[in-house]
Motif scaffolding. Structure first.
Motif, PDB file in Angstrom:
ATOM      1  N   VAL A   4       0.861  -1.168   0.000  1.00  0.00           N
ATOM      2  CA  VAL A   4       0.000   0.000   0.000  1.00  0.00           C
ATOM      3  C   VAL A   4       0.902   1.224   0.000  1.00  0.00           C
ATOM      4  O   VAL A   4       2.096   1.145   0.248  1.00  0.00           O
ATOM      5  N   GLU A   5       0.342   2.373  -0.275  1.00  0.00           N
ATOM      6  CA  GLU A   5       1.157   3.571  -0.437  1.00  0.00           C
ATOM      7  C   GLU A   5       1.820   4.002   0.869  1.00  0.00           C
ATOM      8  O   GLU A   5       2.974   4.363   0.898  1.00  0.00           O
ATOM      9  N   SER A   6       1.089   3.994   1.981  1.00  0.00           N
ATOM     10  CA  SER A   6       1.668   4.428   3.245  1.00  0.00           C
ATOM     11  C   SER A   6       0.782   3.971   4.385  1.00  0.00           C
ATOM     12  O   SER A   6      -0.384   3.652   4.200  1.00  0.00           O
ATOM     13  N   LYS A   7       1.349   3.941   5.580  1.00  0.00           N
ATOM     14  CA  LYS A   7       0.578   3.609   6.764  1.00  0.00           C
ATOM     15  C   LYS A   7      -0.137   4.850   7.270  1.00  0.00           C
ATOM     16  O   LYS A   7       0.471   5.896   7.462  1.00  0.00           O
ATOM     17  N   GLY A   8      -1.433   4.725   7.516  1.00  0.00           N
ATOM     18  CA  GLY A   8      -2.178   5.833   8.065  1.00  0.00           C
ATOM     19  C   GLY A   8      -2.093   5.827   9.574  1.00  0.00           C
ATOM     20  O   GLY A   8      -1.347   5.067  10.180  1.00  0.00           O
ATOM     21  N   THR A   9      -2.873   6.696  10.197  1.00  0.00           N
ATOM     22  CA  THR A   9      -2.861   6.767  11.655  1.00  0.00           C
ATOM     23  C   THR A   9      -3.704   5.673  12.287  1.00  0.00           C
ATOM     24  O   THR A   9      -3.595   5.420  13.474  1.00  0.00           O
ATOM     25  N   PRO A  11      -5.220   1.480  11.746  1.00  0.00           N
ATOM     26  CA  PRO A  11      -4.973   0.260  10.986  1.00  0.00           C
ATOM     27  C   PRO A  11      -5.899   0.115   9.775  1.00  0.00           C
ATOM     28  O   PRO A  11      -5.491  -0.414   8.743  1.00  0.00           O
ATOM     29  N   ILE A  12      -7.163   0.561   9.919  1.00  0.00           N
ATOM     30  CA  ILE A  12      -8.133   0.492   8.828  1.00  0.00           C
ATOM     31  C   ILE A  12      -8.944   1.779   8.832  1.00  0.00           C
ATOM     32  O   ILE A  12      -9.505   2.156   9.858  1.00  0.00           O
ATOM     33  N   ASP A  13      -9.013   2.422   7.684  1.00  0.00           N
ATOM     34  CA  ASP A  13      -9.824   3.640   7.580  1.00  0.00           C
ATOM     35  C   ASP A  13     -10.117   3.895   6.104  1.00  0.00           C
ATOM     36  O   ASP A  13      -9.342   4.542   5.407  1.00  0.00           O
ATOM     37  N   VAL A  14     -11.237   3.369   5.621  1.00  0.00           N
ATOM     38  CA  VAL A  14     -11.604   3.455   4.205  1.00  0.00           C
ATOM     39  C   VAL A  14     -13.051   3.921   4.096  1.00  0.00           C
ATOM     40  O   VAL A  14     -13.925   3.432   4.824  1.00  0.00           O
ATOM     41  N   ARG A  15     -13.310   4.846   3.191  1.00  0.00           N
ATOM     42  CA  ARG A  15     -14.672   5.321   2.946  1.00  0.00           C
ATOM     43  C   ARG A  15     -14.935   5.351   1.454  1.00  0.00           C
ATOM     44  O   ARG A  15     -14.092   5.789   0.681  1.00  0.00           O
ATOM     45  N   THR A  16     -16.111   4.879   1.068  1.00  0.00           N
ATOM     46  CA  THR A  16     -16.548   4.932  -0.328  1.00  0.00           C
ATOM     47  C   THR A  16     -18.044   5.198  -0.321  1.00  0.00           C
ATOM     48  O   THR A  16     -18.832   4.308   0.005  1.00  0.00           O
ATOM     49  N   GLY A  17     -18.446   6.407  -0.686  1.00  0.00           N
ATOM     50  CA  GLY A  17     -19.856   6.753  -0.630  1.00  0.00           C
ATOM     51  C   GLY A  17     -20.364   6.676   0.798  1.00  0.00           C
ATOM     52  O   GLY A  17     -19.733   7.187   1.729  1.00  0.00           O
ATOM     53  N   ASP A  18     -21.516   6.027   0.995  1.00  0.00           N
ATOM     54  CA  ASP A  18     -22.081   5.876   2.334  1.00  0.00           C
ATOM     55  C   ASP A  18     -21.395   4.783   3.142  1.00  0.00           C
ATOM     56  O   ASP A  18     -21.622   4.664   4.347  1.00  0.00           O
ATOM     57  N   LEU A  19     -20.584   3.962   2.488  1.00  0.00           N
ATOM     58  CA  LEU A  19     -19.953   2.847   3.172  1.00  0.00           C
ATOM     59  C   LEU A  19     -18.587   3.225   3.716  1.00  0.00           C
ATOM     60  O   LEU A  19     -17.823   3.962   3.090  1.00  0.00           O
ATOM     61  N   SER A  20     -18.285   2.705   4.890  1.00  0.00           N
ATOM     62  CA  SER A  20     -16.966   2.887   5.476  1.00  0.00           C
ATOM     63  C   SER A  20     -16.567   1.607   6.188  1.00  0.00           C
ATOM     64  O   SER A  20     -17.414   0.776   6.536  1.00  0.00           O
ATOM     65  N   ILE A  21     -15.270   1.452   6.390  1.00  0.00           N
ATOM     66  CA  ILE A  21     -14.779   0.284   7.118  1.00  0.00           C
ATOM     67  C   ILE A  21     -13.676   0.735   8.058  1.00  0.00           C
ATOM     68  O   ILE A  21     -12.784   1.497   7.690  1.00  0.00           O
ATOM     69  N   ARG A  22     -13.771   0.286   9.296  1.00  0.00           N
ATOM     70  CA  ARG A  22     -12.795   0.622  10.326  1.00  0.00           C
ATOM     71  C   ARG A  22     -12.921  -0.387  11.451  1.00  0.00           C
ATOM     72  O   ARG A  22     -13.790  -1.273  11.422  1.00  0.00           O
ATOM     73  N   LEU A  23     -12.074  -0.249  12.466  1.00  0.00           N
ATOM     74  CA  LEU A  23     -12.162  -1.107  13.642  1.00  0.00           C
ATOM     75  C   LEU A  23     -13.171  -0.542  14.636  1.00  0.00           C
ATOM     76  O   LEU A  23     -13.360   0.671  14.734  1.00  0.00           O
TER      77      LEU A  23
END
Length: 272
Positions: A4-9, A11-23
């Motif tokens: 992946v390009e880089s580590k974020g703050t 472990p998981i933080d993705v949003r696409t439209g109304d959907l998101s995924i995280r811990l």
């Protein structure tokens, strides 16, 4: 490793439209994941809940407090726990040490994985609300796991994956296919514990209808196979969950470049 390009703050933080995924970040969110698990495993798949599970409407076990709980959330349903539409449970070595073992150890001798020098990750309790079982949701889940794998430098992923039902004789094609075509190399090969071992080598390879077997595998197991997964030796019948389990093992550096490209954060599908 997953690139992946880089580590974020996070472990998981993705949003696409109304959907998101995280811990999950609160106990309420963990309980929302457990409630979804109850609806899928107990109501739909007829797993046998305890009285406390039935009373609370949540599926849980002693390992939950030591795991990270992945949440797929739909903002269209709200902002809190009511928005949870998908979940996965993840446990690393540190969590297993606090819990006393990995969940998988109840079904398999995982000594070869414990001896592996890098970080390992147990995957489990994967489920998605019925009306959300689409390609984009699964892409979100795998995208999240890819970020988690990169964040924690995971070398090997493993866990119990299930075929519905408790009669291995009805799964002869599927189990034999997995044994003949995806058995893990000795250095990674887990083995079902002695008192629960069910032989997967039920058909000679020449008698196997490979296409029929592959098509009839559960979508989750097919997804693991696309990752380059292996299976351990022996299946395990789990009467509480009304399933027959196989041990899935994925060495992250063997994941195909095509799959990595598809699920890298650089690739936005725009479908979810």
């Amino acid at each position: 490793m997953v690139a992946v390009e880089s580590k974020g703050t996070k472990p998981i933080d993705v949003r696409t439209g109304d959907l998101s995924i995280r811990l999950a970040e609160t106990q309420e969110e963990v309980e929302a994941a457990q409630a979804l698990r109850y609806r899928v495993f107990c109501d739909e798949m007829h797993a046998k809940p305890t009285e406390e599970m039935r009373r609370t409407g949540r599926e849980f076990d002693r390992f939950d407090p030591f795991c990270d709980h992945v949440l797929v959330m739909d903002a269209g349903l709200g902002k809190g726990a009511e928005a949870v539409v998908g979940t996965y449970r993840l446990m690393r070595r540190a969590g297993a040490a606090r819990a006393g073992s990995f969940y998988t150890s109840g079904e398999y001798d995982i000594a070869p994985l414990l001896k592996y020098p890098g970080e390992i990750l147990e995957l489990g309790r994967s489920c998605v609300a019925k009306e959300y079982r689409t390609g984009p949701i699964m892409q979100m889940l795998w995208r999240g796991i890819a970020e988690y794998v990169h964040y924690y430098d995971i070398e090997v992923m493993f866990g119990c994956a299930s075929l519905h039902g408790t009669n291995p004789d009805e799964m002869t094609q599927q189990l034999s296919y997995l044994y003949h075509h995806h058995l893990a190399p000795p250095a990674l090969r887990t083995r079902a514990v002695k008192d629960r071992f069910v032989d997967m080598n039920r058909l000679a390879i020449g008698d196997l209808d490979r296409r029929r077997a592959l098509v009839s595998l559960p979508p989750l197991i097919k997804g693991y196979l696309r990752l380059g997964a292996f299976v351990g030796d022996g299946a395990v019948v789990d009467h509480e969950f009304n399933t027959t389990d196989v041990c899935i093992i994925v060495k992250t550096d063997l994941v195909t470049e095509r799959y990595l490209k598809h699920y890298s954060p650089r690739e936005e599908t725009g479908k979810a």
